[in-house]
Design an enzyme around this catalytic site. Structure first.
Site, mmCIF file in Angstrom:
data_model
loop_
_atom_site.group_PDB
_atom_site.id
_atom_site.type_symbol
_atom_site.label_atom_id
_atom_site.label_comp_id
_atom_site.label_asym_id
_atom_site.label_seq_id
_atom_site.Cartn_x
_atom_site.Cartn_y
_atom_site.Cartn_z
ATOM 1 N N THR A 67 0.855 -1.185 0.000
ATOM 2 C CA THR A 67 0.000 0.000 0.000
ATOM 3 C C THR A 67 0.889 1.233 0.000
ATOM 4 O OG1 THR A 67 -1.906 1.057 1.052
ATOM 5 C CG2 THR A 67 -0.329 0.028 2.549
ATOM 6 N N LYS A 71 3.545 1.186 -3.888
ATOM 7 C CA LYS A 71 3.018 0.509 -5.082
ATOM 8 C C LYS A 71 3.891 0.718 -6.328
ATOM 9 C CE LYS A 71 -1.824 0.501 -3.595
ATOM 10 N NZ LYS A 71 -3.216 0.776 -3.992
ATOM 11 N N ASN A 92 0.095 -3.958 -6.287
ATOM 12 C CA ASN A 92 -0.366 -4.000 -4.895
ATOM 13 C C ASN A 92 -0.306 -5.412 -4.335
ATOM 14 O OD1 ASN A 92 -2.514 -5.137 -6.229
ATOM 15 N ND2 ASN A 92 -4.083 -4.091 -5.039
ATOM 16 N N ASP A 108 -6.310 -3.683 -7.983
ATOM 17 C CA ASP A 108 -7.198 -2.537 -7.735
ATOM 18 C C ASP A 108 -8.244 -2.386 -8.845
ATOM 19 O OD1 ASP A 108 -6.271 -1.680 -5.273
ATOM 20 O OD2 ASP A 108 -4.749 -0.360 -6.125
ATOM 21 N N GLY A 135 -2.679 7.185 -8.803
ATOM 22 C CA GLY A 135 -2.679 5.725 -8.932
ATOM 23 C C GLY A 135 -4.088 5.148 -8.978
ATOM 24 N N ALA A 136 -4.985 5.693 -8.147
ATOM 25 C CA ALA A 136 -6.352 5.159 -8.109
ATOM 26 C C ALA A 136 -7.058 5.413 -9.438
ATOM 27 C CB ALA A 136 -7.124 5.811 -6.964
ATOM 28 N N TYR A 227 -13.183 5.951 0.874
ATOM 29 C CA TYR A 227 -14.072 5.170 1.753
ATOM 30 C C TYR A 227 -14.010 5.642 3.213
ATOM 31 C CZ TYR A 227 -9.701 2.637 2.380
ATOM 32 O OH TYR A 227 -8.389 2.322 2.613
HETATM 33 P P1 NAP Z 1 -2.648 10.236 -5.490
HETATM 34 O O1 NAP Z 1 -1.850 9.405 -6.426
HETATM 35 O O2 NAP Z 1 -1.970 11.028 -4.432
HETATM 36 O O3 NAP Z 1 -3.565 11.229 -6.376
HETATM 37 C C1 NAP Z 1 -4.357 12.206 -5.735
HETATM 38 C C2 NAP Z 1 -5.347 12.783 -6.736
HETATM 39 O O4 NAP Z 1 -6.274 13.609 -6.024
HETATM 40 C C3 NAP Z 1 -4.711 13.669 -7.808
HETATM 41 O O5 NAP Z 1 -5.431 13.513 -9.003
HETATM 42 C C4 NAP Z 1 -4.902 15.089 -7.212
HETATM 43 O O6 NAP Z 1 -4.965 16.107 -8.178
HETATM 44 C C5 NAP Z 1 -6.284 14.919 -6.613
HETATM 45 N N1 NAP Z 1 -6.611 15.880 -5.559
HETATM 46 C C6 NAP Z 1 -6.082 15.962 -4.321
HETATM 47 N N2 NAP Z 1 -6.698 16.944 -3.616
HETATM 48 C C7 NAP Z 1 -7.635 17.478 -4.445
HETATM 49 C C8 NAP Z 1 -8.603 18.523 -4.316
HETATM 50 N N3 NAP Z 1 -8.722 19.215 -3.178
HETATM 51 N N4 NAP Z 1 -9.407 18.781 -5.360
HETATM 52 C C9 NAP Z 1 -9.312 18.078 -6.498
HETATM 53 N N5 NAP Z 1 -8.413 17.104 -6.695
HETATM 54 C C10 NAP Z 1 -7.588 16.802 -5.682
HETATM 55 O O7 NAP Z 1 -3.721 9.334 -4.709
HETATM 56 P P2 NAP Z 1 -4.346 7.932 -5.171
HETATM 57 O O8 NAP Z 1 -3.493 6.827 -4.687
HETATM 58 O O9 NAP Z 1 -4.685 8.014 -6.617
HETATM 59 O O10 NAP Z 1 -5.679 7.882 -4.260
HETATM 60 C C11 NAP Z 1 -6.757 8.768 -4.486
HETATM 61 C C12 NAP Z 1 -7.915 8.387 -3.567
HETATM 62 O O11 NAP Z 1 -8.398 7.095 -3.887
HETATM 63 C C13 NAP Z 1 -7.526 8.346 -2.070
HETATM 64 O O12 NAP Z 1 -8.539 8.977 -1.330
HETATM 65 C C14 NAP Z 1 -7.507 6.874 -1.734
HETATM 66 O O13 NAP Z 1 -7.912 6.615 -0.399
HETATM 67 C C15 NAP Z 1 -8.557 6.329 -2.708
HETATM 68 N N6 NAP Z 1 -8.304 4.914 -3.014
HETATM 69 C C16 NAP Z 1 -9.275 4.024 -2.690
HETATM 70 C C17 NAP Z 1 -9.084 2.686 -2.966
HETATM 71 C C18 NAP Z 1 -10.175 1.706 -2.609
HETATM 72 O O14 NAP Z 1 -9.890 0.515 -2.514
HETATM 73 N N7 NAP Z 1 -11.389 2.175 -2.431
HETATM 74 C C19 NAP Z 1 -7.893 2.244 -3.565
HETATM 75 C C20 NAP Z 1 -6.917 3.184 -3.896
HETATM 76 C C21 NAP Z 1 -7.133 4.528 -3.595
HETATM 77 P P3 NAP Z 1 -3.610 16.846 -8.679
HETATM 78 O O15 NAP Z 1 -2.920 15.879 -9.599
HETATM 79 O O16 NAP Z 1 -4.122 18.043 -9.388
HETATM 80 O O17 NAP Z 1 -2.809 17.159 -7.452
#
Ligand code: NAP
Length: 289
Positions: A67, A71, A92, A108, A135-136, A227
Site C-alpha cells: 500500500t 506501489k 499491490n 485494484d 494511482g487510483a 471510503y
Molecule cells: P494520489 O496518487 O496522491 O492522487 C491524488 C489525486 O487527487 C490527484 O489527481 C490530485 O490532483 C487529486 N486531488 C487531491 N486533492 C484534491 C482537491 N482538493 N481537489 C481536487 N483534486 C484533488 O492518490 P491515489 O493513490 O490516486 O488515491 C486517491 C484516492 O483514492 C484516495 O482517497 C484513496 O484513499 C482512494 N483509493 C481508494 C481505494 C479503494 O480501494 N477504495 C484504492 C486506492 C485509492 P492533482 O494531480 O491536481 O494534485
C-alpha cells in the site's frame, strides 16, 4: 484462532501501515474459513523495501500486499507483472513464483470492476467521467474499460497530469480515452452515465470535490473511491438528487479477493457480514479522529 508451525503467512507493507484495514479484512476470512494462516501489518520504510521483502520471502511468506507509498517502488522491484500492473505502473500484490522470481500484480482495477458489477452497474457502451490522475485513477480507467465503457473522459485539477495519464494508458485500452480540464465538467455532465471520483478530495480532513451535480444525467451512477468517510460529500449530494451511488469500500473488499486466494489457496467471498465489520471499524476510526 491459533495457528500452527505450518501456518501460511502474508501481510500488507506500508509506511505508515497502522491505518490499513487489510489485516481486519483478511483476518475475517481466515477465521471464517478456518485456515491455518496469519496476515500481519508490516511497517516498512521506503529505503528498506527491497531488503525487507527479500527477508519476508526468505522466511517463507506466501505473499505481500503493498500500500502507500510502495506501489510504484514495488513495480520496479519485480521480475514479471500482470497486464493491469503493467498498464498502471504499480503493483499491490507481490508473490514469489516456483522459480524464485518475484511477480507483481495489480488487483485494484479488477476490485473496482467487481464492486461496480456487484452494485448492478453495467456500463456497456456508456460514457464515464473520471476525476483524478493518480494511482487510483489509473486503476479506475482499467476498471471502467473492463465493465464496458465506450468513452472515458479524465478530468484533473492539474490537467497536465490527466493528459499524461491518458497518454500512458491509451495503448492498454480500446475505449475512447480523453482528458479535459475541471472547467469542462458542466458541458459533459448531461451525457455522463457514470461519474467516478478517484481524487483524495472528500477524504476525512480534505476539502470536498468542488463540482456540482446540477446538470448530471438523471440516470447517472456516482461512485467515490474514497471510503473514509463512507458517505463522502459527493455521495451525499448524489443521493440527495436520487442518483444511484457506489462507495469506495466495495473496491477495497473486492481487490482483496484475488490476493487472499493467492496467499491461502481459497477464493473468499465478499459478504454483508464482512462489509458490516469493516463499516464498524471505519466508524470507530472516525470517532477517534
Ligand atoms: P494520489 O496518487 O496522491 O492522487 C491524488 C489525486 O487527487 C490527484 O489527481 C490530485 O490532483 C487529486 N486531488 C487531491 N486533492 C484534491 C482537491 N482538493 N481537489 C481536487 N483534486 C484533488 O492518490 P491515489 O493513490 O490516486 O488515491 C486517491 C484516492 O483514492 C484516495 O482517497 C484513496 O484513499 C482512494 N483509493 C481508494 C481505494 C479503494 O480501494 N477504495 C484504492 C486506492 C485509492 P492533482 O494531480 O491536481 O494534485
Amino acid at each position: 484462532m491459533s495457528i500452527s508451525g505450518k501456518a501460511k503467512l502474508a501481510g500488507v507493507a506500508g509506511w505508515p501501515v497502522a491505518h490499513s484495514l487489510s489485516p481486519l479484512l483478511h483476518d475475517f476470512w481466515l477465521e471464517n474459513l478456518a485456515i491455518d494462516g496469519a496476515y500481519v501489518p508490516l511497517a516498512i520504510a521506503p529505503h528498506d523495501l527491497a531488503r525487507a521483502l527479500d527477508g519476508l520471502f526468505r522466511a517463507g511468506f506466501a505473499g505481500v500486499n503493498l500500500t502507500i507509498p510502495h506501489k510504484e517502488a514495488g513495480f520496479a522491484l519485480v521480475d514479471r507483472v500482470d497486464d493491469h500492473a503493467r498498464a498502471a505502473g504499480a503493483v499491490n500484490l507481490l508473490l514469489r513464483g516456483p522459480d524464485g522470481r518475484l511477480e507483481g500484480r495489480n488487483t485494484d482495477a479488477s476490485g473496482l470492476a467487481a464492486s461496480l458489477r456487484a452494485s448492478g452497474v453495467a456500463l456497456t457502451g456508456g460514457k464515464a467521467v473520471l476525476y483524478g490522475a493518480g494511482g487510483a485513477a489509473r486503476a479506475a480507467v482499467l476498471a471502467l474499460a473492463e465493465i464496458g465503457a465506450a468513452e472515458i473522459t479524465v478530468l484533473n485539477r492539474h490537467q497536465d497530469r490527466a493528459n499524461q495519464l491518458v497518454r500512458a494508458l491509451a495503448p492498454h485500452v480500446t475505449v475512447k480515452l480523453g482528458s479535459r480540464g475541471f472547467a469542462d465538467w458542466p458541458g459533459l455532465a448531461a451525457e455522463t452515465d457514470l461519474l467516478v471520483n478517484a481524487t483524495s478530495a472528500g477524504m476525512a480532513g480534505n476539502p470536498a470535490l468542488a463540482l456540482t451535480l446540477d446538470r448530471l444525467r438523471g440516470s447517472a451512477v456516482v461512485c467515490d473511491l474514497v471510503y473514509s468517510p463512507l458517505e463522502t460529500p459527493l455521495l451525499k449530494a448524489a443521493a440527495a438528487r436520487a442518483h444511484k451511488t457506489v462507495d469506495g469500500l466495495g473496491m477495497l473488499l473486492h481487490q482483496a479477493v484475488p490476493a487472499f486466494e493467492a496467499f491461502y489457496g481459497i477464493r473468499p467471498e465478499v459478504t454483508p457480514a464482512l462489509r458490516q465489520k469493516l463499516e464498524q471499524a471505519l466508524r470507530a476510526k472516525q470517532k477517534q479522529a
